[in-house]
Design a protein around this motif. Structure first.
Motif, PDB file in Angstrom:
ATOM      1  N   ASP A  25       0.883  -1.263   0.030  1.00 60.73           N
ATOM      2  CA  ASP A  25       0.085  -0.293   0.111  1.00 60.73           C
ATOM      3  C   ASP A  25       1.025   1.186   0.028  1.00 60.73           C
ATOM      4  O   ASP A  25       0.874   2.213  -0.750  1.00 60.73           O
ATOM      5  N   LEU A  26       2.061   1.356   0.880  1.00 57.77           N
ATOM      6  CA  LEU A  26       2.827   2.294   0.985  1.00 57.77           C
ATOM      7  C   LEU A  26       3.472   2.657  -0.655  1.00 57.77           C
ATOM      8  O   LEU A  26       3.515   3.692  -0.780  1.00 57.77           O
ATOM      9  N   ALA A  28       2.338   1.756  -3.447  1.00 61.87           N
ATOM     10  CA  ALA A  28       1.432   2.221  -4.523  1.00 61.87           C
ATOM     11  C   ALA A  28       1.266   3.601  -4.165  1.00 61.87           C
ATOM     12  O   ALA A  28       0.953   4.341  -5.325  1.00 61.87           O
ATOM     13  N   ARG A  29       0.925   4.131  -3.168  1.00 63.96           N
ATOM     14  CA  ARG A  29       0.979   5.567  -2.865  1.00 63.96           C
ATOM     15  C   ARG A  29       2.168   6.603  -3.161  1.00 63.96           C
ATOM     16  O   ARG A  29       1.950   7.414  -3.814  1.00 63.96           O
ATOM     17  N   ASN A  30       3.424   6.044  -2.746  1.00 66.95           N
ATOM     18  CA  ASN A  30       4.333   6.714  -2.917  1.00 66.95           C
ATOM     19  C   ASN A  30       4.911   6.775  -4.744  1.00 66.95           C
ATOM     20  O   ASN A  30       5.765   7.752  -4.882  1.00 66.95           O
ATOM     21  N   ASP A  31       4.634   5.672  -5.282  1.00 72.36           N
ATOM     22  CA  ASP A  31       4.740   5.742  -6.725  1.00 72.36           C
ATOM     23  C   ASP A  31       4.357   6.841  -7.470  1.00 72.36           C
ATOM     24  O   ASP A  31       4.604   7.064  -8.624  1.00 72.36           O
ATOM     25  N   GLN A  32       3.448   7.507  -6.835  1.00 73.93           N
ATOM     26  CA  GLN A  32       2.703   8.665  -7.715  1.00 73.93           C
ATOM     27  C   GLN A  32       3.332   9.981  -7.507  1.00 73.93           C
ATOM     28  O   GLN A  32       2.996  11.113  -8.063  1.00 73.93           O
ATOM     29  N   SER A  92       9.908   3.059  -2.485  1.00 73.84           N
ATOM     30  CA  SER A  92       9.097   3.177  -3.786  1.00 73.84           C
ATOM     31  C   SER A  92       9.164   1.801  -4.224  1.00 73.84           C
ATOM     32  O   SER A  92      10.034   0.876  -3.908  1.00 73.84           O
ATOM     33  N   PRO A 179      -7.932   7.944   5.960  1.00 74.89           N
ATOM     34  CA  PRO A 179      -6.861   8.407   5.264  1.00 74.89           C
ATOM     35  C   PRO A 179      -5.491   8.362   5.878  1.00 74.89           C
ATOM     36  O   PRO A 179      -5.777   8.203   7.193  1.00 74.89           O
ATOM     37  N   PRO A 180      -4.564   8.354   5.228  1.00 70.99           N
ATOM     38  CA  PRO A 180      -2.976   8.350   5.960  1.00 70.99           C
ATOM     39  C   PRO A 180      -2.850   9.593   6.694  1.00 70.99           C
ATOM     40  O   PRO A 180      -3.473  10.755   6.247  1.00 70.99           O
ATOM     41  N   LYS A 210       1.862   6.332   9.526  1.00 68.09           N
ATOM     42  CA  LYS A 210       0.669   7.285   8.929  1.00 68.09           C
ATOM     43  C   LYS A 210      -0.308   6.455   8.528  1.00 68.09           C
ATOM     44  O   LYS A 210      -1.546   6.952   8.315  1.00 68.09           O
ATOM     45  N   TYR A 211      -0.066   4.982   8.222  1.00 74.45           N
ATOM     46  CA  TYR A 211      -1.599   4.162   8.034  1.00 74.45           C
ATOM     47  C   TYR A 211      -2.117   3.590   9.091  1.00 74.45           C
ATOM     48  O   TYR A 211      -3.335   3.440   9.404  1.00 74.45           O
TER      49      TYR A 211
END
Length: 221
Positions: A25-26, A28-32, A92, A179-180, A210-211
């Motif tokens: 999950d981390l 997937a978010r950071n790859d953006q 990432s 949300p984080p 954070k999650y």
């Protein structure tokens, strides 16, 4: 992988499932997020490996590295410390695999009575022996060569991971998950807890906190 000796030490399987979900999950978010040239480290690859974080942890590291549950928890703490000590570093898909095998290797050497040499961890991780030696020194440098973890810090991570095991993990994945948290201020934590956070030296939530903290506050753990 035929040359690897499969070992079963303790019951770390459940912890590994939770860690793989959190890291997936981390990532997937950071790859953006954009990656600047100054953020590239020896842990970064030119493109994401084809193997998923889940398969890398469960089908390679868990199966062949013979690590204890404690080793996996320590490895997660070391990964968090890399980010804490190096705020510009973002976990990432380009670096998570190398971070995992290196942190597992360091944690196993520090905690487990029996562990393999660097060449074996390199084969498990799918990288060269020269690279794993280099990554070992790089991670030690990034965490200030500090492998010791206070017992209360270890216990916080362990309890947090256990709170996300099935069926708790399934509850956290329900509709509209919290949300984080970008910072502690927005969580409306009790003052006593805020003081403890400050005493612990946390300026902002770690990638795991954070999650997990919002999920716990929302009663989804």
């Amino acid at each position: 992988m035929a040359e690897f000796q499969v070992m079963s030490v303790g019951t770390p399987e459940k912890i590994v499932v939770v860690i793989s979900k959190l890291l997936t999950d981390l990532v997937a978010r950071n790859d953006q997020l954009p990656l600047s040239p100054t953020q590239v480290t020896p842990f970064h690859s030119s493109k994401p490996p084809t193997i998923s974080v889940k398969s890398y942890l469960e089908d390679r590291i868990l199966k062949y590295a013979g690590c204890s549950e404690e080793t996996f928890i320590l490895a997660l703490i070391y990964m968090d410390q890399v980010v804490q000590f190096n705020p510009e570093f973002v976990i990432s898909s380009l670096n998570v695999h190398r971070l995992l095998i290196t942190s597992i290797m360091l944690a196993s050497k520090f905690f487990d009575d029996v562990y393999y040499n660097n060449a074996y961890y390199a084969r498990v991780g799918g990288i060269s022996n020269i690279e794993v030696n280099s990554l070992e020194m790089e991670m030690l440098r990034m965490i200030s060569f500090s492998l010791f973890v206070q017992s209360d810090q270890y216990e916080r991570y362990r309890c947090s991971l256990y709170s996300h095991m099935v069926p708790a993990a399934e509850a956290a994945q329900g509709p509209d998950p919290p949300p984080p948290a970008a910072d502690f201020a927005g969580l409306n934590l009790p003052e006593v807890l805020n003081q403890n956070i400050q005493l612990a030296g946390y300026a902002k939530p770690t990638p795991i906190q954070k999650y997990t903290v919002p999920i716990s506050i929302a009663g989804r753990d």
